[in-house]
Motif scaffolding. Structure first.
Motif: not given
Length: 150
Positions: A82-97
């Motif tokens: 139930g935390l889909p917004q957090r999943a979107v944020e994770v993609v951003g961090f993934m790309r940053e790394e």
């Protein structure tokens, strides 16, 4: 008392009780195997499936190295709990790394957007998939039907 073999990284996903999962985790730590990426990925996935996103995030944050499976597991755990917004944020961090998203990443991201009712964003993500596979196309069709009906 149950014990875990060195191949617990595969077996931990099969743990059906929280007590057994914690036993596997403690055994891995005692044996010094808890730092291996595959083991950490299994623990991350296990905690997510048990609904303990906090513990999953702790494992994720403590990982000395992450692969695309690590990122995808964290995203999936967020979406499924139930935390889909957090999943979107994770993609951003993934790309940053510097970790490149794969088709699983894109599918999970589309799922997150649809669960938030952001169908246009899901459609945009689908357009970014270089080589959509059958699962991507089928999921996209299903999500769009679900999304537009909501």
């Amino acid at each position: 008392m149950a014990t875990c073999s060195p191949r617990c990284s595969k077996r931990v996903l099969g743990c059906r009780t929280w007590e057994r999962a914690l036993l596997c985790t403690k055994t891995l730590s005692r044996r010094g195997q808890s730092r291996a990426c595959k083991v950490r990925n299994s623990l991350l996935d296990m905690y997510s499936k048990c609904g303990d996103v906090g513990s999953a995030k702790r494992v994720f944050d403590e990982m000395p190295e992450r692969d695309v499976f690590s990122w995808n597991s964290m995203m999936s755990g967020c979406v499924c709990n139930g935390l889909p917004q957090r999943a979107v944020e994770v993609v951003g961090f993934m790309r940053e790394e510097g970790c490149e998203p794969d088709v699983v990443t894109w599918n999970t991201l589309m799922d997150a957007y649809c669960r938030m009712g952001l169908c246009r964003e899901a459609s945009r993500v689908f357009g970014e998939i270089k080589d959509p596979n059958v699962i991507s196309v089928d999921n996209f069709d299903l999500w769009l039907c679900w999304c537009w009906e909501a």
